[in-house]
Design a protein around this motif. Structure first.
Motif, PDB file in Angstrom:
ATOM      1  N   ALA A   1      -2.724   1.485   2.597  1.00 15.46           N
ATOM      2  CA  ALA A   1      -3.103   0.141   2.802  1.00 15.46           C
ATOM      3  C   ALA A   1      -3.393   0.280   4.611  1.00 15.46           C
ATOM      4  O   ALA A   1      -2.447   0.726   5.233  1.00 15.46           O
ATOM      5  N   TYR A   2      -4.495  -0.007   5.004  1.00 14.31           N
ATOM      6  CA  TYR A   2      -4.704  -0.164   6.528  1.00 14.31           C
ATOM      7  C   TYR A   2      -4.803  -1.697   6.856  1.00 14.31           C
ATOM      8  O   TYR A   2      -5.673  -2.456   6.146  1.00 14.31           O
ATOM      9  N   VAL A   3      -4.132  -2.191   7.878  1.00 19.12           N
ATOM     10  CA  VAL A   3      -4.342  -3.681   8.147  1.00 19.12           C
ATOM     11  C   VAL A   3      -4.641  -3.828   9.542  1.00 19.12           C
ATOM     12  O   VAL A   3      -3.891  -3.309  10.543  1.00 19.12           O
ATOM     13  N   CYS A   4      -5.777  -4.452   9.968  1.00 18.93           N
ATOM     14  CA  CYS A   4      -6.091  -4.671  11.291  1.00 18.93           C
ATOM     15  C   CYS A   4      -6.546  -6.075  11.638  1.00 18.93           C
ATOM     16  O   CYS A   4      -6.953  -6.958  10.571  1.00 18.93           O
TER      17      CYS A   4
ATOM     18  N   ARG B   1     -10.763   5.948   6.437  1.00 18.94           N
ATOM     19  CA  ARG B   1      -9.521   5.461   6.023  1.00 18.94           C
ATOM     20  C   ARG B   1      -9.112   6.364   4.759  1.00 18.94           C
ATOM     21  O   ARG B   1      -9.181   6.312   3.636  1.00 18.94           O
ATOM     22  N   PRO B   2      -8.389   7.654   5.456  1.00 18.68           N
ATOM     23  CA  PRO B   2      -7.841   8.662   4.579  1.00 18.68           C
ATOM     24  C   PRO B   2      -6.575   8.405   3.833  1.00 18.68           C
ATOM     25  O   PRO B   2      -5.947   7.324   4.348  1.00 18.68           O
ATOM     26  N   LEU B   3      -6.283   8.872   2.566  1.00 18.99           N
ATOM     27  CA  LEU B   3      -4.868   8.862   2.184  1.00 18.99           C
ATOM     28  C   LEU B   3      -3.923   9.307   3.022  1.00 18.99           C
ATOM     29  O   LEU B   3      -4.132  10.362   3.742  1.00 18.99           O
ATOM     30  N   VAL B   4      -2.826   8.806   2.895  1.00 22.07           N
ATOM     31  CA  VAL B   4      -1.479   9.371   3.766  1.00 22.07           C
ATOM     32  C   VAL B   4      -0.656  10.116   2.780  1.00 22.07           C
ATOM     33  O   VAL B   4      -0.029   9.564   1.948  1.00 22.07           O
ATOM     34  N   GLY B   5      -0.569  11.289   3.196  1.00 23.90           N
ATOM     35  CA  GLY B   5       0.314  12.268   2.197  1.00 23.90           C
ATOM     36  C   GLY B   5      -0.239  12.210   0.590  1.00 23.90           C
ATOM     37  O   GLY B   5       0.508  12.333  -0.272  1.00 23.90           O
ATOM     38  N   GLY B   6      -1.626  11.866   0.344  1.00 20.72           N
ATOM     39  CA  GLY B   6      -2.134  12.010  -0.964  1.00 20.72           C
ATOM     40  C   GLY B   6      -1.789  10.868  -1.596  1.00 20.72           C
ATOM     41  O   GLY B   6      -1.940  10.760  -2.843  1.00 20.72           O
TER      42      GLY B   6
ATOM     43  N   LYS C   1      -3.654   0.073  -7.483  1.00 28.10           N
ATOM     44  CA  LYS C   1      -3.716  -1.292  -8.319  1.00 28.10           C
ATOM     45  C   LYS C   1      -2.503  -2.157  -7.491  1.00 28.10           C
ATOM     46  O   LYS C   1      -2.648  -3.265  -7.273  1.00 28.10           O
ATOM     47  N   THR C   2      -1.263  -1.794  -7.522  1.00 34.98           N
ATOM     48  CA  THR C   2      -0.175  -2.396  -6.798  1.00 34.98           C
ATOM     49  C   THR C   2      -0.255  -2.559  -5.410  1.00 34.98           C
ATOM     50  O   THR C   2      -0.058  -3.810  -5.033  1.00 34.98           O
ATOM     51  N   LEU C   3      -0.760  -1.777  -4.542  1.00 38.38           N
ATOM     52  CA  LEU C   3      -1.402  -2.259  -3.282  1.00 38.38           C
ATOM     53  C   LEU C   3      -2.394  -3.145  -3.134  1.00 38.38           C
ATOM     54  O   LEU C   3      -2.139  -4.028  -2.331  1.00 38.38           O
TER      55      LEU C   3
ATOM     56  N   CYS D   1      -4.822  -2.343  14.880  1.00 39.49           N
ATOM     57  CA  CYS D   1      -4.735  -1.668  13.679  1.00 39.49           C
ATOM     58  C   CYS D   1      -3.192  -1.447  13.683  1.00 39.49           C
ATOM     59  O   CYS D   1      -2.568  -0.864  14.458  1.00 39.49           O
ATOM     60  N   ASP D   2      -2.412  -2.020  12.766  1.00 43.97           N
ATOM     61  CA  ASP D   2      -0.954  -1.348  12.059  1.00 43.97           C
ATOM     62  C   ASP D   2      -1.207   0.124  11.757  1.00 43.97           C
ATOM     63  O   ASP D   2      -2.141   0.521  11.410  1.00 43.97           O
ATOM     64  N   ALA D   3       0.032   0.469  11.989  1.00 49.18           N
ATOM     65  CA  ALA D   3       0.139   2.013  11.226  1.00 49.18           C
ATOM     66  C   ALA D   3      -0.142   1.738   9.780  1.00 49.18           C
ATOM     67  O   ALA D   3       0.307   0.954   9.023  1.00 49.18           O
ATOM     68  N   PRO D   4      -0.974   2.772   9.182  1.00 46.03           N
ATOM     69  CA  PRO D   4      -1.355   2.721   7.830  1.00 46.03           C
ATOM     70  C   PRO D   4      -0.085   2.748   7.044  1.00 46.03           C
ATOM     71  O   PRO D   4       0.965   3.713   7.545  1.00 46.03           O
ATOM     72  N   THR D   5       0.083   2.379   6.018  1.00 46.13           N
ATOM     73  CA  THR D   5       1.358   2.284   5.161  1.00 46.13           C
ATOM     74  C   THR D   5       1.065   2.564   3.650  1.00 46.13           C
ATOM     75  O   THR D   5       0.205   2.173   3.195  1.00 46.13           O
TER      76      THR D   5
END
Length: 677
Positions: free
Chosen positions: A653-656, A644-649, A612-614, A661-665
């Motif tokens: 967010a993915y921005v293109c 679009r997988p989770l990163v590290g669980g 929700k915050t992201l 595309c930027d690196a997912p954050t």
């Protein structure tokens, strides 16, 4: 004895159902009757909350002698311009071409083949200030028709041919670039009123679509002048009489340059557009005034315009009973010092007079004042001011209220859905998002048929008979796209897709890419209306460009992207020359230059706090026209969530944009920076 308007759904037409005039609604049967009788058609166009429309009706249409002349010599057709914007647009173009000006009520005389030959707006009951009386006009037109019919029909044919020569084809021009948008900004700077905010002189209209362009231009380029013009104009309007200081919401326009005295009617489209502008201004600056006005305007729409079915009514009248049985413009809203004392007592009345600019002389008529907030917040005790405001609002609610036009117009509800969805998301007001969803549900349930064709209006849960026009398809799609971004429900993207597909198939010229206001299979008028300029609301043309672009960003659809870019050719042509009248087109062009950005937020669930915050951070990004999708990994709700997988669980967010595309954050601050860069 009621006339033929008694069974119509338009509140405006129903207001004329008991006239002694033998009115017809717009229909082929009315023109057949004119041909059968060999008489011309008198076409009268207006809308429910139009002050001078009411005056003309009272003076002439309710007068037995005038009605007798009308019935004997004409077939009389009454049109609600809000139900039939296509009819209004075609004949308004003719009025403006012939007279150099236009407005409502609009009075046009036509041959039985619907070709116009004599034009006007309001005509008084007796000659004054060089204007003939309405009865003189009727007699003159009747005489010309009887004695010089060949000449009249020749003039009508020439007018129609001239109108046909005005076809627009800017579609094959290129999309506007940096140079055109910089020229548009320069043009706006020249017309800007630095003392009072806004553009041009009196009357002054709220420039909501231009303000959206200025906010987007600032976000993309960092141009401080653009932000300054937007924020100063918003503050001046919010402190002026055009803004309802007690109940929230904006009037149609200010009759003066200082935003003091409004034309008091309140329209859904103005309030939806301005609610969104102030929410976006807060998003850009954190302005407390912008936050307050956005929320008060949203609350006004829900409180005073929401219908029992969940949609939003078109307008509130300018006029209301002044307590003596007489209908007076602004009676509901204005105050005298004596009226303040009656409600508040001596001491608080003095405070209210200072806070709201109420004087003994008055700023309006007969010593009354329109409430303003001329002094900056913080000078007076905030709690005391809130108490005074609540008591005045309670007292005002006991006055006879202005009439409400209860018809639900698809396009304007689309604008309201976008505004309420975003305002609710920004300020943690789920009730506003729920109101947006309820209005969207109504449009799907009542206004959309099995082929996803739109009906323009409904009233009391019954769909009207008129087909949707381009602005309906475009603005409803815009509302659904905003709702999809806010709620994470992909069904709204799907519905938006149905609507923009109709734009491609039925409203777009396949050769040039230019757009028409009516569908290819719509009723044939003397010409197919086509107007790319933004007036009180975005033109169907520029609104369609925005919706096509947003849908393409969500889905990667090349045909929708190409159609949006082709449609923006008109902005390249008009933006540098008349920027005040193509503000939404300029705003969409800003989105094209920025990408627009595509943001996908994935999390373990939509209820997860990190997700929700992201998601909220993504919605608060100022990048022009950015689209947001939120969901769980591999959700099929949105194309942007694919792969679009989770990163590290963690929620990610993915921005293109522009196929990069930027690196997912997983970092909120990083996402915020990327979306405001």
């Amino acid at each position: 004895m009621p006339n033929r308007l008694a069974h119509e759904t338009s509140p405006y037409l129903l207001q004329h159902a008991d006239n002694p005039v033998d009115w017809w609604p717009w229909s082929e049967e009315a023109f057949d009757e004119a041909r059968r009788r060999g008489v011309p058609v008198h076409l009268s166009v207006g809308y429910s909350s139009c002050h001078w429309c009411h005056v003309l009706a009272k003076e002439s249409f309710q007068d037995e002698v005038t009605a007798e002349v009308m019935n004997e010599h004409f077939v009389n057709i009454k049109v609600d311009r809000e139900e039939r914007p296509d009819v209004d647009a075609v004949y308004m173009e003719a009025v403006q071409a012939a007279t150099g000006q236009g407005g409502w009520p609009m009075t046009v005389f036509l041959t039985p083949d619907a070709e116009p030959f004599y034009f006007g707006t309001y005509f008084p009951p007796a000659p004054r200030q060089g204007m003939p009386s309405f009865r003189q006009v009727l007699q003159g037109v009747h005489q010309a028709w009887d004695e010089r019919r060949d000449e009249v029909t020749e003039v009508a044919g020439k007018i129609v041919r001239d109108l046909a020569g005005r076809e627009i084809s800017y579609g094959d021009a290129q999309t506007p670039g940096e140079e055109e948008l910089a020229q548009a900004l320069l043009g706006l700077t020249r017309e800007y009123d630095p003392q009072r905010g806004g553009f041009g002189g009196a009357p002054k209209f709220p420039p909501s679509m231009v303000l959206e362009f200025l906010l987007r231009h600032h976000a993309r380029t960092g141009a401080e002048g653009a932000l300054q013009m937007a924020s100063d104009t918003c503050e001046r309007m919010a402190r002026g009489g055009i803004y309802d200081q007690l109940g929230g919401g904006f009037a149609r326009y200010s009759v003066d340059r200082d935003w003091v005295v409004p034309h008091f009617e309140k329209m859904l489209y103005d309030n939806a557009l301005l609610c969104r502008v102030y929410a976006h201004l807060w998003r850009a600056t954190g302005s407390e005034l912008a936050r307050r006005v956005a929320l008060e305007t949203a609350d006004f729409m829900v409180r005073e315009l929401r219908t029992n079915e969940g949609g939003f009514a078109s307008a509130l009248d300018a006029d209301s009973d002044d307590g003596t049985g007489k209908h007076v413009e602004g009676a509901y809203y204005v105050w005298t010092p004596e009226q303040l004392r009656e409600v508040l007592g001596e001491q608080d009345a003095d405070l209210a007079a200072q806070v709201f600019g109420v004087t003994e002389e008055g700023t309006f008529e007969e010593g009354a004042s329109v409430l303003q907030r001329p002094v900056r917040d913080g000078v007076f005790d905030a709690e005391k001011v809130a108490s005074v405001r609540e008591r005045l609002l309670a007292a005002r609610s006991r006055r006879p209220a202005p009439g409400r036009d209860d018809k639900v117009v698809a396009a304007w509800n689309g604008l309201a859905i976008a505004a309420l969805a975003e305002t609710g998301a920004y300020f943690d007001r789920p009730d506003l998002v729920e109101a947006a969803v309820a209005a969207a549900d109504l449009l799907v349930r009542l206004h959309l048929d099995e082929q996803a064709r739109l009906t323009r209006t409904s009233k009391d849960g019954h769909a009207g008979a008129n087909a949707g026009v381009l602005e309906d398809y475009a603005d409803v799609a815009e509302g659904f796209l905003a709702l999809a971004s806010v709620t994470g429900e992909g069904v709204w993207l799907e519905f938006a897709g149905f609507l923009v597909d109709h734009v491609l198939a039925r409203f777009t010229d396949p050769e040039s890419g230019s757009l028409y206001d009516t569908a290819a299979d719509a009723e044939r008028l003397i010409r197919r209306p086509q107007d790319p300029t933004d007036n009180a609301a975005p033109s169907g043309w520029s609104a369609a460009a925005g919706a096509l672009l947003g849908y393409a960003a969500h889905t990667g659809s090349e045909p929708h992207r190409t159609a949006a870019e082709k449609a923006l050719g008109v902005v390249k042509a008009l933006g540098p020359r008349v920027p005040r009248f193509i503000g939404w087109g300029l705003a969409v062009a800003e989105a094209v230059l920025d990408g627009p950005r595509e943001v996908a937020v994935v999390g373990p669930s939509l209820d997860d706090e990190g997700t929700k915050t992201l998601h909220r951070t993504a919605l608060l990004g100022t990048a022009p026209g950015a689209v947001v999708a939120v969901g769980v990994p591999e959700s099929e709700e949105f194309p942007l969530l694919s792969d679009r997988p989770l990163v590290g669980g963690e929620p990610t967010a993915y921005v293109c944009r522009n196929f990069t595309c930027d690196a997912p954050t997983t970092d909120v601050d990083r996402l915020r920076a990327v979306l405001s860069d």
